[in-house]
Design a protein around this motif. Sequence first.
Motif, PDB file in Angstrom:
ATOM      1  N   ALA A   1       0.830  -1.204   0.000  1.00 28.87           N
ATOM      2  CA  ALA A   1       0.000   0.000   0.000  1.00 28.87           C
ATOM      3  C   ALA A   1       0.864   1.253   0.000  1.00 28.87           C
ATOM      4  O   ALA A   1       0.539   2.250  -0.663  1.00 28.87           O
ATOM      5  CB  ALA A   1      -0.933  -0.009   1.214  1.00 28.87           C
ATOM      6  N   ALA A   2       1.975   1.213   0.730  1.00 25.51           N
ATOM      7  CA  ALA A   2       2.873   2.362   0.764  1.00 25.51           C
ATOM      8  C   ALA A   2       3.493   2.608  -0.602  1.00 25.51           C
ATOM      9  O   ALA A   2       3.601   3.761  -1.059  1.00 25.51           O
ATOM     10  CB  ALA A   2       3.975   2.140   1.808  1.00 25.51           C
TER      11      ALA A   2
ATOM     12  N   ARG B   1       3.514  13.046   0.742  1.00 26.21           N
ATOM     13  CA  ARG B   1       2.167  12.770   1.253  1.00 26.21           C
ATOM     14  C   ARG B   1       2.058  11.346   1.789  1.00 26.21           C
ATOM     15  O   ARG B   1       1.390  11.111   2.802  1.00 26.21           O
ATOM     16  CB  ARG B   1       1.125  13.016   0.162  1.00 26.21           C
ATOM     17  CG  ARG B   1       0.971  14.484  -0.213  1.00 26.21           C
ATOM     18  CD  ARG B   1      -0.138  14.671  -1.246  1.00 26.21           C
ATOM     19  NE  ARG B   1      -0.319  16.082  -1.569  1.00 26.21           N
ATOM     20  CZ  ARG B   1       0.374  16.735  -2.493  1.00 26.21           C
ATOM     21  NH1 ARG B   1       1.304  16.074  -3.203  1.00 26.21           N
ATOM     22  NH2 ARG B   1       0.152  18.007  -2.727  1.00 26.21           N
ATOM     23  N   ALA B   2       2.704  10.403   1.111  1.00 21.18           N
ATOM     24  CA  ALA B   2       2.670   9.018   1.593  1.00 21.18           C
ATOM     25  C   ALA B   2       3.349   8.903   2.957  1.00 21.18           C
ATOM     26  O   ALA B   2       2.858   8.199   3.857  1.00 21.18           O
ATOM     27  CB  ALA B   2       3.353   8.093   0.592  1.00 21.18           C
ATOM     28  N   LEU B   3       4.466   9.600   3.128  1.00 23.34           N
ATOM     29  CA  LEU B   3       5.161   9.575   4.416  1.00 23.34           C
ATOM     30  C   LEU B   3       4.339  10.256   5.493  1.00 23.34           C
ATOM     31  O   LEU B   3       4.279   9.784   6.632  1.00 23.34           O
ATOM     32  CB  LEU B   3       6.520  10.253   4.273  1.00 23.34           C
ATOM     33  CG  LEU B   3       7.396  10.311   5.532  1.00 23.34           C
ATOM     34  CD1 LEU B   3       7.703   8.905   6.043  1.00 23.34           C
ATOM     35  CD2 LEU B   3       8.688  11.077   5.251  1.00 23.34           C
TER      36      LEU B   3
ATOM     37  N   ASP C   1       3.527   6.045  -5.604  1.00 22.87           N
ATOM     38  CA  ASP C   1       3.285   6.220  -7.038  1.00 22.87           C
ATOM     39  C   ASP C   1       2.127   7.177  -7.306  1.00 22.87           C
ATOM     40  O   ASP C   1       2.154   7.932  -8.287  1.00 22.87           O
ATOM     41  CB  ASP C   1       2.980   4.875  -7.695  1.00 22.87           C
ATOM     42  CG  ASP C   1       4.218   3.998  -7.827  1.00 22.87           C
ATOM     43  OD1 ASP C   1       5.341   4.546  -7.778  1.00 22.87           O
ATOM     44  OD2 ASP C   1       4.057   2.769  -7.975  1.00 22.87           O
ATOM     45  N   ARG C   2       1.119   7.149  -6.451  1.00 22.66           N
ATOM     46  CA  ARG C   2      -0.095   7.926  -6.720  1.00 22.66           C
ATOM     47  C   ARG C   2      -0.033   9.347  -6.159  1.00 22.66           C
ATOM     48  O   ARG C   2      -0.472  10.296  -6.808  1.00 22.66           O
ATOM     49  CB  ARG C   2      -1.332   7.208  -6.122  1.00 22.66           C
ATOM     50  CG  ARG C   2      -1.642   5.872  -6.756  1.00 22.66           C
ATOM     51  CD  ARG C   2      -1.935   6.003  -8.255  1.00 22.66           C
ATOM     52  NE  ARG C   2      -2.366   4.727  -8.851  1.00 22.66           N
ATOM     53  CZ  ARG C   2      -1.548   3.786  -9.274  1.00 22.66           C
ATOM     54  NH1 ARG C   2      -0.228   3.958  -9.158  1.00 22.66           N
ATOM     55  NH2 ARG C   2      -2.003   2.670  -9.814  1.00 22.66           N
ATOM     56  N   ILE C   3       0.488   9.508  -4.941  1.00 23.72           N
ATOM     57  CA  ILE C   3       0.427  10.832  -4.297  1.00 23.72           C
ATOM     58  C   ILE C   3       1.799  11.383  -3.938  1.00 23.72           C
ATOM     59  O   ILE C   3       1.897  12.492  -3.406  1.00 23.72           O
ATOM     60  CB  ILE C   3      -0.459  10.786  -3.030  1.00 23.72           C
ATOM     61  CG1 ILE C   3       0.106   9.816  -1.987  1.00 23.72           C
ATOM     62  CG2 ILE C   3      -1.892  10.412  -3.402  1.00 23.72           C
ATOM     63  CD1 ILE C   3      -0.685   9.780  -0.686  1.00 23.72           C
TER      64      ILE C   3
END
Length: 204
Positions: A73-74, A85-87, A79-81
Amino acid sequence: RRRPTRLRVKQVLAVHRPAVVLSMLASWQLTAAIVVIVLLTPTLVQTGFGIDAATAFRGNSLATLALVFGCLAAGWAVDRIGVGRALLIGSLGLGVSAYALYGALVSGHHDQFVAWYALAGFCCGVTGVTPALMVAAFPPEVRFTGLSFSYNVAYAVFGGLTPPLIGWLSQRAGVLAPAHYVALTCVVGVGGAVYVLVKRPLRY
């Protein structure tokens, strides 16, 4: 004759110090998630909360399985955001889930341990953001040196200090000490995410 090139480590420390610091702090969060949540929690919940060994290790097995999906998921989130933002989202999720796990035990909800542990394991998937961050932090010509130096030094230091530090903190801060420690590294992760989003230092 060709002029001798500078030592790569010296070049990394001289020119790419912000990337080194950012990578080492991200590695600290990774260390806390893996060492505290995945490796130490089965022992900590047995000694601190009276959870039986079979339940502790059943929860650990599910948390480890959930970690696999959390890392996937990470990677999808990066890849998407983007890394920042993922962190940010992953750090907040890990901090909340660590307190939910240990808070449920403090409140006496031992029957919820396995479920909360699985959630915490999934949120440990934020560690999947760290490699993407570190790869993007260094230019190609010093990427291998910068990444390997930052990760190995940070993991050696924090990986070695975390278990005795958790024991020491538990004696002084009580049974929530592991959650406090993980939350501290999540605050660092949020700070790193804000830095990435504002300064945009990463290279793609």
